[in-house]
Design an enzyme around this catalytic site. Structure first.
Site, short mmCIF file in Angstrom:
data_model
loop_
_atom_site.label_atom_id
_atom_site.label_comp_id
_atom_site.label_asym_id
_atom_site.label_seq_id
_atom_site.Cartn_x
_atom_site.Cartn_y
_atom_site.Cartn_z
N GLY A 93 0.82 -1.20 0.00
CA GLY A 93 0.00 0.00 0.00
C GLY A 93 0.86 1.26 0.00
O GLY A 93 2.09 1.18 0.05
N ALA A 116 -3.45 -19.04 -19.51
CA ALA A 116 -3.74 -20.25 -18.69
C ALA A 116 -4.63 -19.86 -17.51
O ALA A 116 -4.42 -18.84 -16.86
CB ALA A 116 -2.43 -20.83 -18.16
N TYR A 135 -4.54 -18.47 -4.00
CA TYR A 135 -5.11 -17.18 -3.57
C TYR A 135 -6.59 -17.36 -3.25
O TYR A 135 -7.05 -16.99 -2.17
CB TYR A 135 -4.93 -16.13 -4.68
N ALA A 171 -6.57 -6.55 4.31
CA ALA A 171 -5.13 -6.88 4.22
C ALA A 171 -4.93 -8.31 3.73
O ALA A 171 -5.39 -9.27 4.37
CB ALA A 171 -4.49 -6.70 5.60
N ALA A 172 -4.26 -8.47 2.61
CA ALA A 172 -3.97 -9.80 2.04
C ALA A 172 -3.08 -9.63 0.82
O ALA A 172 -3.05 -8.55 0.21
CB ALA A 172 -5.26 -10.50 1.60
N ASN A 179 0.39 -15.46 5.26
CA ASN A 179 -0.05 -14.06 5.37
C ASN A 179 -1.57 -13.96 5.40
O ASN A 179 -2.15 -13.29 6.25
CB ASN A 179 0.49 -13.27 4.18
N ASP A 198 -7.71 -18.89 -17.52
CA ASP A 198 -8.85 -18.01 -17.84
C ASP A 198 -10.10 -18.83 -18.12
O ASP A 198 -10.02 -20.00 -18.50
CB ASP A 198 -8.52 -17.17 -19.07
C1 WQD Z 1 -10.15 -9.90 -17.20
C2 WQD Z 1 -10.32 -10.27 -18.66
C3 WQD Z 1 -8.60 -11.74 -19.45
C4 WQD Z 1 -5.37 -8.76 -19.03
C5 WQD Z 1 -8.59 -11.60 -11.68
C6 WQD Z 1 -8.30 -12.52 -10.55
C7 WQD Z 1 -9.43 -12.51 -9.56
C8 WQD Z 1 -9.78 -11.10 -9.15
C9 WQD Z 1 -10.00 -10.20 -10.36
C10 WQD Z 1 -8.90 -10.61 -6.95
C11 WQD Z 1 -10.04 -11.74 -18.94
C12 WQD Z 1 -8.53 -10.39 -20.18
C13 WQD Z 1 -6.61 -9.39 -19.01
C14 WQD Z 1 -4.71 -8.53 -20.26
C15 WQD Z 1 -6.56 -9.55 -21.41
N1 WQD Z 1 -8.77 -10.56 -8.33
N2 WQD Z 1 -7.19 -9.77 -20.19
N3 WQD Z 1 -5.35 -8.93 -21.41
O1 WQD Z 1 -8.76 -12.90 -14.55
O2 WQD Z 1 -11.17 -12.04 -14.43
O3 WQD Z 1 -9.74 -12.03 -12.39
O4 WQD Z 1 -8.83 -10.31 -11.18
O5 WQD Z 1 -9.84 -10.99 -6.33
O6 WQD Z 1 -8.98 -13.23 -8.44
O7 WQD Z 1 -8.20 -13.81 -11.07
O8 WQD Z 1 -9.27 -10.43 -14.24
O9 WQD Z 1 -8.40 -8.38 -15.27
O10 WQD Z 1 -6.90 -10.45 -15.23
O11 WQD Z 1 -8.88 -10.38 -16.77
O12 WQD Z 1 -7.10 -9.92 -22.47
O13 WQD Z 1 -3.59 -7.97 -20.35
O14 WQD Z 1 -9.38 -9.54 -19.44
O15 WQD Z 1 -8.35 -12.82 -20.36
O16 WQD Z 1 -10.92 -12.17 -19.97
P1 WQD Z 1 -9.75 -11.94 -14.00
P2 WQD Z 1 -8.27 -9.87 -15.36
#
Ligand code: WQD
Length: 327
Positions: A36, A282, A140, A73-74, A91, A284
């Site tokens: 932060g 990977a 996570y 916090a995480a 953590n 997604d």
């Molecule tokens: C969103 C979309 C990607 C980046 C993650 C975590 C989840 C939560 C939210 C904490 C997907 C696409 C992304 C890029 C892309 N975090 N993308 N190019 O994967 O839905 O969730 O964040 O709680 O735990 O897993 O979010 O923003 O990474 O991806 O095309 O450079 O955008 O394939 O479709 P995600 P994201």
């Protein structure tokens, strides 16, 4: 009323701290500043400490007369959690369990917890409901589910009550664009789009356009961070008025594709977002968005902002803060 905000120097924590103060509560922020930023805390009372430090937490609760807690916090990097599980269990899980035990012994019995829709893994159906099976696909996500379960047992065996908020995709910046996400570490779409449109990175990689979605790109439920903040205030109000423990999705209920995010950014920025279609990432999934009827019905909460508000606030924030943190 005084609210302890752990992780309140972070992206969502700092913006939520403002909303909690705006609701008339006093706050005290506890954060290690490992991820932060001190400036994001502003003039709120601040304690630099780890939630696992029982003495520091106890002193903070006693000195500030803490009545309730919002626990952010995480560590939250999905990829890192798969490379270093011990860091995440220690953590996130052990730290939270130590926090809850101190709160319990101090008589602090209201906790709002920052959880995640990632506990669903690849959803069995969309929109995703709270009653759908949790199917964690990352360390996570597993840590967040373990913390939810810990709170569930404190709720069943002690006077502690809690609200677990399962965030969908938090995005955007504060309405006044003075607080936002640190794009230096984020792997999320919107910060990556902002870097590309502002010329601070090579072309955005679009991870696949062969998904079974309307335009072939990934669909997610992007919730404005300010709306996410008001959901936490609603959760605190629920608990302080005697409400029972509950776990709620926090999303808009609306799915938005990667190409739609790009198009909105080009419209608002008035310039092209350099991007290239590459292979799928990977882990997604094609489509995830919330059934948010529970939080709407129980708390009367409604998201008030839309995709354009997310993009315009993020664009203003990142344009003014290329170093990724409040200057
Ligand atoms: C969103 C979309 C990607 C980046 C993650 C975590 C989840 C939560 C939210 C904490 C997907 C696409 C992304 C890029 C892309 N975090 N993308 N190019 O994967 O839905 O969730 O964040 O709680 O735990 O897993 O979010 O923003 O990474 O991806 O095309 O450079 O955008 O394939 O479709 P995600 P994201």
């Amino acid at each position: 009323m005084t609210t302890l905000i752990t992780g309140g120097a972070g992206y969502i924590g700092s913006i939520t701290a403002r909303a909690i103060r705006a609701s008339g509560r006093a706050v005290v922020v506890l954060d290690t500043l490992e991820n932060g930023h001190r400036k994001a805390v502003g003039d709120a009372p601040f304690v630099q400490a780890d939630v696992a430090d029982a003495d520091a937490v106890r002193r903070t609760v006693e000195e500030h007369g803490v009545d309730e807690v919002v626990h952010f916090a995480a560590y939250k990097a999905v990829g890192e959690s798969m490379e270093n599980p011990g860091k995440y269990f220690a953590n996130n899980v052990t730290g939270s369990q130590k926090l809850f035990e101190v709160l319990h012994t101090c008589g602090v019995e209201r906790v709002v917890f920052s959880s995640t829709a990632a506990v669903y893994g690849t959803p069995s159906r969309v929109p995703v409901r709270e009653t759908d099976a949790a199917n964690c696909e990352s360390v996570y996500a597993e840590t967040k589910l373990m913390i939810e379960k810990t709170l569930g047992w404190y709720s069943r065996t002690t006077g502690m009550r809690s609200v677990c908020l399962r965030y969908f995709n938090a995005a955007g910046a504060s309405d006044d664009a003075t607080l936002g996400e640190d794009w230096r570490f984020s792997q999320n779409l919107v910060p990556h789009v902002m870097k590309a449109v502002l010329g601070r990175s090579p072309a955005l990689k679009v991870f696949g356009n062969d998904w079974p979605t309307p335009d072939g790109t990934g669909v997610r439920d992007y919730i404005h961070v300010e709306d996410l903040a008001t959901a936490h205030v609603a959760a605190l109000d629920h608990l302080s008025s005697g409400g029972a423990s509950v776990t709620c999705n926090v999303g808009t209920g609306q799915g938005t594709s990667v190409l739609e995010v790009i198009a909105a950014t080009e419209r608002i920025a008035g310039r092209k977002v350099p991007h290239e279609i590459v292979g799928r990432r990977a882990g997604d999934v094609s489509e995830v968005f919330a059934d948010a009827s529970l939080i709407r019905g129980l708390f009367g909460w409604e998201p008030r902002r839309h995709l354009d508000d997310i993009i315009s606030s993020a664009y203003a924030w990142h344009s003014a803060n290329p170093d990724g943190h409040p200057s």
